[in-house]
Structure formats: C-alpha cells, structure tokens
Enzyme design. Structure first.
Site, mmCIF file in Angstrom:
data_model
loop_
_atom_site.group_PDB
_atom_site.id
_atom_site.type_symbol
_atom_site.label_atom_id
_atom_site.label_comp_id
_atom_site.label_asym_id
_atom_site.label_seq_id
_atom_site.Cartn_x
_atom_site.Cartn_y
_atom_site.Cartn_z
ATOM 1 C CG PHE A 14 -2.047 -0.961 1.126
ATOM 2 C CD1 PHE A 14 -3.130 -0.698 0.312
ATOM 3 C CD2 PHE A 14 -2.036 -2.146 1.851
ATOM 4 C CE1 PHE A 14 -4.184 -1.596 0.212
ATOM 5 C CE2 PHE A 14 -3.083 -3.047 1.761
ATOM 6 C CZ PHE A 14 -4.164 -2.768 0.943
ATOM 7 C CD GLU A 170 -10.894 -9.272 9.202
ATOM 8 O OE1 GLU A 170 -11.198 -8.096 9.035
ATOM 9 O OE2 GLU A 170 -9.834 -9.764 8.758
HETATM 10 C C1 LIG Z 1 -4.022 -10.621 7.352
HETATM 11 C C2 LIG Z 1 -3.993 -9.121 7.408
HETATM 12 C C3 LIG Z 1 -5.184 -8.422 7.481
HETATM 13 C C4 LIG Z 1 -5.190 -7.037 7.534
HETATM 14 N N1 LIG Z 1 -6.377 -6.385 7.594
HETATM 15 C C5 LIG Z 1 -6.397 -5.028 7.558
HETATM 16 C C6 LIG Z 1 -7.639 -4.322 7.529
HETATM 17 O O1 LIG Z 1 -8.722 -4.930 7.563
HETATM 18 N N2 LIG Z 1 -7.606 -2.956 7.454
HETATM 19 C C7 LIG Z 1 -6.422 -2.277 7.403
HETATM 20 O O2 LIG Z 1 -6.449 -1.050 7.297
HETATM 21 N N3 LIG Z 1 -5.245 -2.918 7.457
HETATM 22 C C8 LIG Z 1 -5.197 -4.276 7.525
HETATM 23 N N4 LIG Z 1 -3.996 -4.937 7.556
HETATM 24 C C9 LIG Z 1 -2.758 -4.161 7.634
HETATM 25 C C10 LIG Z 1 -2.372 -3.617 6.268
HETATM 26 O O3 LIG Z 1 -2.465 -4.642 5.302
HETATM 27 C C11 LIG Z 1 -0.959 -3.082 6.369
HETATM 28 O O4 LIG Z 1 -0.972 -2.011 7.290
HETATM 29 C C12 LIG Z 1 -0.442 -2.600 5.021
HETATM 30 O O5 LIG Z 1 -0.397 -3.664 4.115
HETATM 31 C C13 LIG Z 1 0.937 -1.977 5.172
HETATM 32 O O6 LIG Z 1 1.365 -1.560 3.921
HETATM 33 P P1 LIG Z 1 2.919 -1.519 3.587
HETATM 34 O O7 LIG Z 1 3.010 -1.011 2.172
HETATM 35 O O8 LIG Z 1 3.659 -0.827 4.647
HETATM 36 O O9 LIG Z 1 3.403 -3.029 3.636
HETATM 37 P P2 LIG Z 1 2.904 -4.305 2.769
HETATM 38 O O10 LIG Z 1 1.534 -4.064 2.235
HETATM 39 O O11 LIG Z 1 3.155 -5.446 3.647
HETATM 40 O O12 LIG Z 1 3.895 -4.290 1.538
HETATM 41 C C14 LIG Z 1 5.255 -4.551 1.672
HETATM 42 C C15 LIG Z 1 5.785 -4.983 0.304
HETATM 43 O O13 LIG Z 1 7.191 -5.069 0.388
HETATM 44 C C16 LIG Z 1 7.628 -6.240 -0.254
HETATM 45 N N5 LIG Z 1 8.901 -6.634 0.377
HETATM 46 C C17 LIG Z 1 9.083 -6.987 1.675
HETATM 47 N N6 LIG Z 1 10.389 -7.237 1.902
HETATM 48 C C18 LIG Z 1 11.022 -7.024 0.717
HETATM 49 C C19 LIG Z 1 12.378 -7.121 0.322
HETATM 50 N N7 LIG Z 1 13.351 -7.462 1.177
HETATM 51 N N8 LIG Z 1 12.687 -6.857 -0.969
HETATM 52 C C20 LIG Z 1 11.712 -6.506 -1.849
HETATM 53 N N9 LIG Z 1 10.418 -6.398 -1.524
HETATM 54 C C21 LIG Z 1 10.077 -6.657 -0.248
HETATM 55 C C22 LIG Z 1 6.516 -7.235 -0.020
HETATM 56 O O14 LIG Z 1 6.545 -8.261 -0.999
HETATM 57 C C23 LIG Z 1 5.279 -6.339 -0.117
HETATM 58 O O15 LIG Z 1 4.776 -6.278 -1.442
HETATM 59 C C24 LIG Z 1 -3.963 -6.333 7.511
HETATM 60 C C25 LIG Z 1 -2.765 -7.036 7.435
HETATM 61 C C26 LIG Z 1 -2.777 -8.418 7.371
HETATM 62 C C27 LIG Z 1 -1.472 -9.181 7.272
#
Ligand SMILES: Cc1cc2nc3c(=O)[nH]c(=O)nc-3n(C[C@H](O)[C@H](O)[C@H](O)COP(=O)(O)OP(=O)(O)OC[C@H]3O[C@@H](n4cnc5c(N)ncnc54)[C@H](O)[C@@H]3O)c2cc1C
Length: 425
Positions: A14, A170
């Site tokens: 995200f 959930e």
């Molecule tokens: C099961 C579950 C349910 C959830 N439900 C909700 C909800 O209902 N409502 C809500 O608001 N939030 C929810 N969340 C939380 C929300 O999904 C996270 O807050 C959000 O995804 C964070 O976004 P981000 O971009 O920081 O990380 P992420 O979405 O986790 O993205 C990180 C990205 O980095 C990539 N990556 C990681 N390490 C590396 C590396 N070393 N090299 C290259 N790429 C890498 C991964 O492949 C991934 O694509 C939920 C989370 C989970 C796990």
C-alpha cells in the site's frame, strides 16, 4: 529521462504503490522493487484462507498496475541491505543505486521469540500463508470424516486462533461459519456444526484498539456465532497436540496465529534507531535521522502524530506513501519537506455474515450496518475493476447460498507433526 533523479521504492504494498503513483508527474525516474510480482490486498487475505475468495481476486501484478506510468520501471528483486553512505541497495542478485530512497517493505507476524511454534501455528501475511491455512482447515474436516475415536474427533474439529485483533476475529468468525453453515450438510460420519473454535487473547478484551463498547459487541457477535472467546489468556506453548494456556491444554489439530508484529529486517539494515518491533523511528517528515534522502513509509515506520502512534493499517500506509512522494518531489524542486500528519478516518472489523464493528467519524457502529459499510469500503479500495466485480458477485452468492467457492485442498492433506510439514515460510 536519464538526467532526472533516480527514486528507488522498495516494496509494492500500500505504501510503496501509493508513493509511486503520487510521483507519476514528477520529474524523476522511479524504480519500484518488490520480491513478489504482485500487490496484495491484505485486508481480504483471510477470505482466501477461509475459501471465500481466490488469490487472483485480491492480488494484481504490480507491473500491470503501473504499466501506463511512463516514468516508472518495475523490477522483481529482493533487497537484502542498504548502504546509505554509498547510496546503494544490495539485492539478492545484484546492486542498485539511488538518489532518493523510499523503504516500504512492511511488517509480518512474530511469534514473540517462539519460532518453534511456527510449524504448528500458521500465520497470515502472504498468498502462500492463506493457501496453507485453507489446506489445514479443509484437511481437518476431511480427517474428521474418517475419525472414529471420539477424543481424536474432538481434537480434529477444534480450531484455536491466537490473537483477537481484527485478523484473529475475522478468522475465528469465518471458521465457525464454515462448520455451521458452509459444510454443515457435506459430511456423513460427523456433524460439522459440532466444531469448536477458540479465540485466545492475552489482553482483557477482543479488538483491544477499539472502544470497550465495540469490543463487548464484537465478543457478543462472536459468541453468537459459537466462537469460544478466551480473553486474559496467555499462550505458553504450542505443539502438534495443541495449545497450552499455562497449565490448561487445548487439544487442537489446527492452530492459527494472528498475533505479534515484526518489521521487515530492512529497517534495521538502514543502521538507524528502531523500536522493539524493528520499525524505524522516523523524523516528522518520514525521513530517517541523518539521511534526508531516505524515507520510510507504511508498516515499517514508527511515528506518533497528534500525540498518538500511527497504527499499522492500510490507510496509514497509503497516506504515508503519498506523503513521502510529496516530500521527495519537494526536495527535487529545491523546496523544504513537510511533517506527516495521519488522518484517522476510522476502523472496521468484520466478524461474519452481517456481523461487524466499526468506529467512523465519531460514530460507533455494530452489526448489519457496520458490516455493510465494511463491505462498501473494501470493494472501493480493492484494485482493479474486474476484481471488484468478481468479489461483489462472489460475496452476494456466498450471502444468499451460504457457500464458499474456493474449497480446494491443494498439495497433500495437512497432518500436524508430520516432519515434512515445516514452517510456512
Ligand atoms: C491478514 C492481514 C489483514 C489485515 N487487515 C487489515 C484491515 O482490515 N484494514 C487495514 O487497514 N489494514 C489491515 N492490515 C494491515 C495492512 O495490510 C498493512 O498495514 C499494510 O499492508 C501496510 O502496507 P505496507 O506497504 O507498509 O506493507 P505491505 O503491504 O506489507 O507491503 C510490503 C511490500 O514489500 C515487499 N517486500 C518486503 N520485503 C522485501 C524485500 N526485502 N525486498 C523486496 N520487496 C520486499 C513485499 O513483498 C510487499 O509487497 C492487515 C494485514 C494483514 C497481514
């Protein structure tokens, strides 16, 4: 194009994706790196784990999302380290240099220092995790059909979910519905409605970040679905026989893990201060101390705005991703960066069919109305018109026909304790 500064974004979740999209008109060259080829809509991952949706309905190739964005290149690669002094990123198979870096590699679950529990208590973060949970849950019903010993049957039909945050709630609600509604008539030698779902939480109430009133409502809705809610209960051991809460043993063949947060190791690799979960303690503008050209966004950042810690949720990740994009654009233009301020638009957690709780715009919602709002919000944020349509039709079908269309066991049936059934990662 080559004369433009090079912005590398690590992670297409995200935060990373929002940052890339917000820079689409900026005079920069962007490289978005992710070890997966897809962006995953994690809030609906539990629906893949409980056989309601298929993986492709909640995951979209990052390359296709950004295909029309001419200033952006997408690369599938794993980052393993960062050298801020040399402005380079070490990849598992190479190196990449940057002028500006956005680290948005997120977080995953942690077993509170008990990694030995991982093989028996499946966590939920990736598509593979969701398919593994689906395999274990459906395998339990298949095993029950062939079980003649009453004690073994009871253990086979006992599901323990550890952690009563939104994901645990959930999962517990959906598991109960699978037994009581979806497969209720599919088996001959046992009654699936006799399944036991136990939701275990160390805090004194479910959904601890919500108000006590909504927590109480969520507990009542879970109990109405037949879930046994155990709050103030600390897990002390998990193995192939089940879960220990101190001296008490719950004999269960299927344990799901929905507790604990561990930040991506890339946070520590930056060599800057982190919190206990490994999240980077960022500056108010989301840059890292001593390196104004490096920003951290999403679940990997630790920051408080308006005196409250910013939660690890999708809206915070999207807002912070867009904010770092604005700050990178400001630096490129020779302007000053601005501090980040999180705008909390509310939170929602679904519990089951027409059951949910939420706090939005000062209103406390529960039951059917909260579920309906949850439904609308998730459809609105899901990426891709096709996915929205397919998911909407799937949910409508599920609602009226009590069915779950993705009840496939792929690979061999799950048997706890079998040596080749190792951790899911
Ligand atoms: C099961 C579950 C349910 C959830 N439900 C909700 C909800 O209902 N409502 C809500 O608001 N939030 C929810 N969340 C939380 C929300 O999904 C996270 O807050 C959000 O995804 C964070 O976004 P981000 O971009 O920081 O990380 P992420 O979405 O986790 O993205 C990180 C990205 O980095 C990539 N990556 C990681 N390490 C590396 C590396 N070393 N090299 C290259 N790429 C890498 C991964 O492949 C991934 O694509 C939920 C989370 C989970 C796990």
């Amino acid at each position: 194009m080559d004369r433009f500064p090079h912005v590398v974004i690590l992670g297409g979740g995200f935060a990373g994706l929002s940052a890339a999209r917000a820079l689409r008109k900026a005079p920069v060259r962007i490289t978005l790196l992710d070890r997966r080829n897809h962006h995953l809509f994690q809030p609906l991952l539990y629906q893949v784990a409980t056989a309601a949706l298929n993986p492709s309905e909640i995951a979209v190739p990052i390359r296709s999302i950004l295909s029309r964005q001419q200033n952006t290149t997408t690369l599938m690669a794993e980052a393993i380290g960062v050298d801020p002094a040399a402005k380079t990123i070490q990849l598992a198979d190479g190196e990449c240099s940057y002028d500006y870096l956005v680290v948005a590699t997120g977080a995953t679950h942690s077993y509170f220092g008990h990694d030995e529990w991982a093989p028996y208590a499946a966590g939920l973060k990736t598509i593979e995790d969701a398919l593994e949970i689906r395999r274990r849950v459906l395998s339990a019903f298949e095993a029950a059909e062939r079980q003649s010993d009453p004690a073994q049957l009871r253990a086979t039909l006992t599901f323990v979910v550890v952690g009563a945050g939104p994901t645990g709630v959930e999962l517990a609600g959906a598991l109960s519905e699978i037994g009581r509604l979806t497969v209720a008539k599919d088996f001959r030698s046992f009654d699936p409605r006799t399944l036991r779902v136990v939701l275990v939480e160390a805090a004194d109430r479910v959904l601890p970040p919500y108000s006590p009133k909504l927590s109480a409502s969520a507990k009542a809705q879970l109990e109405h679905l037949g879930v046994e809610v155990r709050v103030g209960a600390k897990v002390t051991r998990i193995d192939q026989t089940g879960v220990w809460l101190g001296e008490e043993h719950i004999d269960a063949r299927t344990v799901l893990w929905a507790a604990g947060v561990a930040a991506s190791p890339l946070g520590k690799a930056l060599g800057v201060p982190t919190d206990r979960a490994g999240r980077v303690l960022v500056q108010p503008d989301l840059s890292v101390p001593g390196h104004p050209e490096i920003f951290v966004a999403g679940d990997l950042m630790a920051i408080a705005t308006d005196g409250k810690p910013v939660p690890g949720v999708a809206p915070a990740a999207m807002q912070s991703g867009r904010h770092v994009a604005r700050n990178v654009a400001a630096l490129v233009a020779g302007a000053a960066t601005r501090p980040f301020r999180y705008r909390d638009k509310g939170s929602l957690a679904t519990i089951g069919r027409a059951k949910a709780v939420g706090a939005i715009a000062g209103l406390q919602l529960s039951g059917f109305f909260a579920w309906w709002v949850w439904w609308l919000v998730h459809i609105a944020y899901l990426i891709g018109f096709r996915n929205r349509l397919v998911v909407m039709i799937g949910w409508a079908w599920q609602y009226f026909a009590f069915s779950r269309g993705a009840r496939l066991i792929t690979g061999r049936a799950w048997e706890p304790g079998r040596p080749q059934d190792g951790p899911t990662k």
